[in-house]
Design an enzyme around this catalytic site. Structure first.
Site, short mmCIF file in Angstrom:
data_model
loop_
_atom_site.label_atom_id
_atom_site.label_comp_id
_atom_site.label_asym_id
_atom_site.label_seq_id
_atom_site.Cartn_x
_atom_site.Cartn_y
_atom_site.Cartn_z
N SER A 35 0.80 -1.20 -0.01
CA SER A 35 0.10 0.11 0.00
C SER A 35 0.53 1.31 -0.02
O SER A 35 0.28 2.43 -0.19
CB SER A 35 -0.90 0.07 1.31
OG SER A 35 -0.17 -0.01 2.42
N ASP A 286 -3.68 8.00 7.55
CA ASP A 286 -4.68 6.89 8.40
C ASP A 286 -3.92 6.04 9.63
O ASP A 286 -2.81 6.45 9.66
CB ASP A 286 -5.18 6.01 7.48
CG ASP A 286 -4.41 5.19 6.59
OD1 ASP A 286 -3.19 4.81 6.91
OD2 ASP A 286 -4.98 4.41 5.71
N HIS A 289 -0.50 4.92 7.27
CA HIS A 289 0.11 5.47 5.92
C HIS A 289 0.32 7.02 6.12
O HIS A 289 -0.71 7.85 6.67
CB HIS A 289 -0.88 5.26 4.77
CG HIS A 289 -1.17 3.78 4.62
ND1 HIS A 289 -2.52 3.38 4.79
CD2 HIS A 289 -0.50 2.94 4.09
CE1 HIS A 289 -2.29 2.00 4.67
NE2 HIS A 289 -1.24 1.81 3.92
#
Ligand SMILES: *[C@@H]1O[C@H](CO)[C@@H](O)[C@H](O)[C@H]1NC(C)=O
Ligand SMILES: *[C@@H]1O[C@H](CO)[C@@H](O)[C@H](O)[C@H]1NC(C)=O
Ligand SMILES: *[C@@H]1O[C@H](CO)[C@@H](O)[C@H](O)[C@H]1NC(C)=O
Length: 310
Positions: A35, A286, A289
């Site tokens: 991610s 978040d 991240h």
């Protein structure tokens, strides 16, 4: 908290040194991993690990939630800009990745929730590294159709390959999986991941070697033209977390999205109460991240260490 996520994340840069005047410094960019670099491949998969809904992307171009796990740009988006690109390689699972114009930019094979450990991707039904490599091979075949073998080889040869992986193996697998943490110490598990990384590098360059076999002698190996850089993203991020004010941030303990404690992926959504107004003040977007603002700082650090290493 979230910082430990990056402990094992490393950036791999494979850099050919062709410099073309007035053009981006390299012909194309190829991205692999999780991610930290995924720009939307998971939108095309049956997985819960997605980021293609608000508030993801709220500070991106056109406020589009592309699937990036960020309010805006990823560190590798900035790296592309720094190298002179004016557009980003597309998620390879999308149709738009296969247009000639976009194929020439490179491609992004990364998939959130995947890792060095093949089984990590299986849990979340995302693209494992071996699937990413299979897609890369498909890309190479299509590029040969577009450019011919010689020019396709030259493009791939001179380009940068990024790999950022390992955080999901720990956060979304090892730490929560008794089958792993009862069997392996963190160090032993790291060794397994490193073995997988070594295999990745070998396999990534075997199709390339094949592709080049028409233009280089049979005895040539990819070694001499291959620059492998392992960049540390952990220390620069730790610096942001321990000295946020020095870097223009006000909040490094809580993330912007929702309560800022755990919300990630589907838990970070338009209904999450408490999402901050200005993500630029935050290091984390978040639960896992960094924000675009933090990614910009990280990409500058990566560029500096990348250039130093070269
Ligand atoms: C390959 O590259 C050369 C030199 O840049 C160019 O003249 C030629 O048109 C290219 N071939 C194709 C098929 O794009
Ligand atoms: C690959 O790149 C290297 C370094 O730029 C160059 O010396 C070599 O000729 C290239 N090979 C091909 C097939 O383009
Ligand atoms: C958001 O925060 C950044 C960093 O402190 C600041 O430079 C910027 O002006 C803020 N934006 C708004 C709209 O308040």
């Amino acid at each position: 908290m979230a910082t430990s996520v990056f402990l094992l994340t490393c950036f791999l840069l494979v850099l050919g040194l062709n410099v073309v005047n007035g053009q981006p410094l390299v012909p194309a960019l190829y991205l692999f991993g999780d991610s930290i670099v995924d720009v939307g491949n998971n939108n095309y998969l049956e997985t819960l690990i997605k980021a293609n809904f608000p508030p993801y992307g709220r500070d991106f171009i056109n406020h589009e939630a592309t699937g990036r796990f960020c309010n805006g740009k990823l560190a590798t988006d900035f790296t592309g800009e720094n190298l002179g690109f004016t557009d980003y390689p597309k998620p390879y699972l999308s149709n738009k990745a296969k247009t000639t114009k976009n194929m020439l930019l490179g491609a992004n094979f990364a998939s959130a929730g995947s890792g060095y450990y093949e089984a990590t991707a299986k849990i979340y039904t995302t693209l494992s590294l071996s699937k990413q490599l299979a897609l890369y091979k498909d890309y190479q075949n299509r590029l040969v159709v577009i450019l011919g073998k010689v020019n396709a080889s030259a493009t791939i040869n001179g380009s940068i390959h990024f790999l950022s992986d390992g955080s999901s193996d720990f956060v979304q697998n090892y730490y929560i999986n008794p089958l792993l943490y009862k069997k392996y110490t963190p160090d032993q598990f790291s060794d397994i991941l490193i073995q997988s990384y070594v295999n990745f590098v070998k396999v990534m360059f075997s199709p390339r070697t094949l592709l080049l076999s028409d233009c280089i002698s049979a005895t040539a190996i990819p070694g001499p033209n291959l620059n492998l850089l392992v960049l540390d993203i952990y220390q620069p991020l730790l610096d942001l977390v321990t000295k946020p004010i020095d870097n223009g941030f006000f909040e490094a303990r809580k993330a912007c999205c929702g309560s800022g404690l755990i919300e990630t992926s589907f838990l970070c959504n338009a209904k999450s109460p408490g999402t901050c107004a200005n993500a630029s003040e935050y290091v984390f977007w978040d639960g896992f991240h960094p924000t675009e603002a933090a990614n910009k700082v990280l990409s500058n650090d990566l560029l500096v260490s990348g250039l130093n290493l070269i």
